[in-house]
Design a protein around this motif. Structure first.
Motif, PDB file in Angstrom:
ATOM      1  N   GLY A 154     -10.610 -93.103  49.416  1.00  0.00           N
ATOM      2  CA  GLY A 154     -11.041 -92.573  50.710  1.00  0.00           C
ATOM      3  C   GLY A 154     -12.108 -91.520  50.559  1.00  0.00           C
ATOM      4  N   ARG A 155     -12.392 -90.859  51.680  1.00  0.00           N
ATOM      5  CA  ARG A 155     -13.395 -89.794  51.694  1.00  0.00           C
ATOM      6  C   ARG A 155     -12.695 -88.450  51.885  1.00  0.00           C
ATOM      7  N   TYR A 156     -13.132 -87.489  51.110  1.00  0.00           N
ATOM      8  CA  TYR A 156     -12.591 -86.139  51.148  1.00  0.00           C
ATOM      9  C   TYR A 156     -13.770 -85.165  51.169  1.00  0.00           C
ATOM     10  N   ARG A 157     -13.459 -83.909  51.385  1.00  0.00           N
ATOM     11  CA  ARG A 157     -14.527 -82.901  51.377  1.00  0.00           C
ATOM     12  C   ARG A 157     -13.985 -81.613  50.773  1.00  0.00           C
ATOM     13  N   PHE A 158     -14.803 -81.017  49.897  1.00  0.00           N
ATOM     14  CA  PHE A 158     -14.562 -79.659  49.444  1.00  0.00           C
ATOM     15  C   PHE A 158     -15.370 -78.752  50.358  1.00  0.00           C
ATOM     16  N   ALA A 159     -14.778 -77.643  50.788  1.00  0.00           N
ATOM     17  CA  ALA A 159     -15.486 -76.678  51.616  1.00  0.00           C
ATOM     18  C   ALA A 159     -15.084 -75.280  51.177  1.00  0.00           C
ATOM     19  N   CYS A 160     -15.820 -74.299  51.662  1.00  0.00           N
ATOM     20  CA  CYS A 160     -15.515 -72.896  51.412  1.00  0.00           C
ATOM     21  C   CYS A 160     -14.867 -72.327  52.668  1.00  0.00           C
ATOM     22  N   GLU A 161     -13.734 -71.685  52.502  1.00  0.00           N
ATOM     23  CA  GLU A 161     -13.034 -71.092  53.637  1.00  0.00           C
ATOM     24  C   GLU A 161     -13.852 -69.966  54.271  1.00  0.00           C
ATOM     25  N   VAL A 162     -14.579 -69.218  53.457  1.00  0.00           N
ATOM     26  CA  VAL A 162     -15.366 -68.088  53.935  1.00  0.00           C
ATOM     27  C   VAL A 162     -16.653 -68.565  54.610  1.00  0.00           C
ATOM     28  N   HIS A 163     -17.261 -69.623  54.064  1.00  0.00           N
ATOM     29  CA  HIS A 163     -18.525 -70.173  54.561  1.00  0.00           C
ATOM     30  C   HIS A 163     -18.344 -71.677  54.785  1.00  0.00           C
ATOM     31  N   PRO A 164     -17.790 -72.110  55.927  1.00  0.00           N
ATOM     32  CA  PRO A 164     -17.448 -73.519  56.150  1.00  0.00           C
ATOM     33  C   PRO A 164     -18.624 -74.492  56.060  1.00  0.00           C
ATOM     34  N   MET A 165     -19.857 -73.996  56.153  1.00  0.00           N
ATOM     35  CA  MET A 165     -21.007 -74.902  56.053  1.00  0.00           C
ATOM     36  C   MET A 165     -21.276 -75.311  54.599  1.00  0.00           C
ATOM     37  N   MET A 166     -20.626 -74.665  53.649  1.00  0.00           N
ATOM     38  CA  MET A 166     -20.752 -75.030  52.249  1.00  0.00           C
ATOM     39  C   MET A 166     -19.808 -76.195  51.980  1.00  0.00           C
ATOM     40  N   THR A 167     -20.359 -77.366  51.644  1.00  0.00           N
ATOM     41  CA  THR A 167     -19.512 -78.543  51.421  1.00  0.00           C
ATOM     42  C   THR A 167     -20.012 -79.401  50.267  1.00  0.00           C
ATOM     43  N   THR A 168     -19.088 -80.118  49.683  1.00  0.00           N
ATOM     44  CA  THR A 168     -19.343 -81.192  48.732  1.00  0.00           C
ATOM     45  C   THR A 168     -18.481 -82.364  49.193  1.00  0.00           C
ATOM     46  N   ASP A 169     -19.101 -83.500  49.467  1.00  0.00           N
ATOM     47  CA  ASP A 169     -18.353 -84.695  49.879  1.00  0.00           C
ATOM     48  C   ASP A 169     -17.857 -85.431  48.643  1.00  0.00           C
ATOM     49  N   LEU A 170     -16.582 -85.821  48.672  1.00  0.00           N
ATOM     50  CA  LEU A 170     -15.935 -86.507  47.559  1.00  0.00           C
ATOM     51  C   LEU A 170     -15.522 -87.903  48.009  1.00  0.00           C
ATOM     52  N   THR A 171     -16.023 -88.914  47.292  1.00  0.00           N
ATOM     53  CA  THR A 171     -15.600 -90.291  47.538  1.00  0.00           C
ATOM     54  C   THR A 171     -14.683 -90.705  46.403  1.00  0.00           C
TER      55      THR A 171
END
Length: 136
Positions: A116-133
């Motif tokens: 599936g698809r997942y996402r890493f994000a930063c709790e402090v800065h939610p616009m910081m993401t890495t998409d994980l497939t």
């Protein structure tokens, strides 16, 4: 699902995995029976926080394989962490690390994930993401 871990035995673990694979291949080559299944070790990835952004923007890993994540916060005096999100609009938090102020690093182990698809994000800065497939 998320736990902090030390990486002291990572090189040794990879050497053992390589030896197990080599032995299994040798046994399979010398035998007319079906070769034994070979355990695959964890996938290792690095996510870097730099200039209030994550690098890389995308990652792909195999399903069911443990994931060793090296999180490097290179933003001096800026707090970041990693949250693993899933579900519709990535609205479900599967796990999260502690918040660390840079420069700092964390080693994080994640159990094998379903395809599936997942996402890493930063709790402090939610616009910081890495998409994980996660593949099948």
């Amino acid at each position: 699902m998320l736990r902090m871990a030390t990486r002291g035995a990572t090189g040794t673990g990879r050497l053992v995995a390589a030896l197990v694979i080599a032995a299994a291949l040798a046994i399979g080559a010398c035998s007319e029976t079906t070769p034994l299944p070979v355990a695959i070790g964890p996938a290792a990835v690095t996510i870097v926080a730099r200039n209030i952004a994550f690098e890389p923007a995308t990652l792909t890993v195999a399903a069911g394989v443990a994931l060793d994540v090296r999180f490097e916060n290179r933003d001096a005096d800026v707090p970041h962490n990693l949250i693993l999100l899933a579900g519709p609009q990535f609205s479900t938090t599967l796990s999260k690390s502690e918040i660390v102020t840079g420069p700092a690093a964390l080693d994080i182990s994640i159990a094998g994930l379903a395809p599936g698809r997942y996402r890493f994000a930063c709790e402090v800065h939610p616009m910081m993401t890495t998409d994980l497939t996660v593949g099948g």
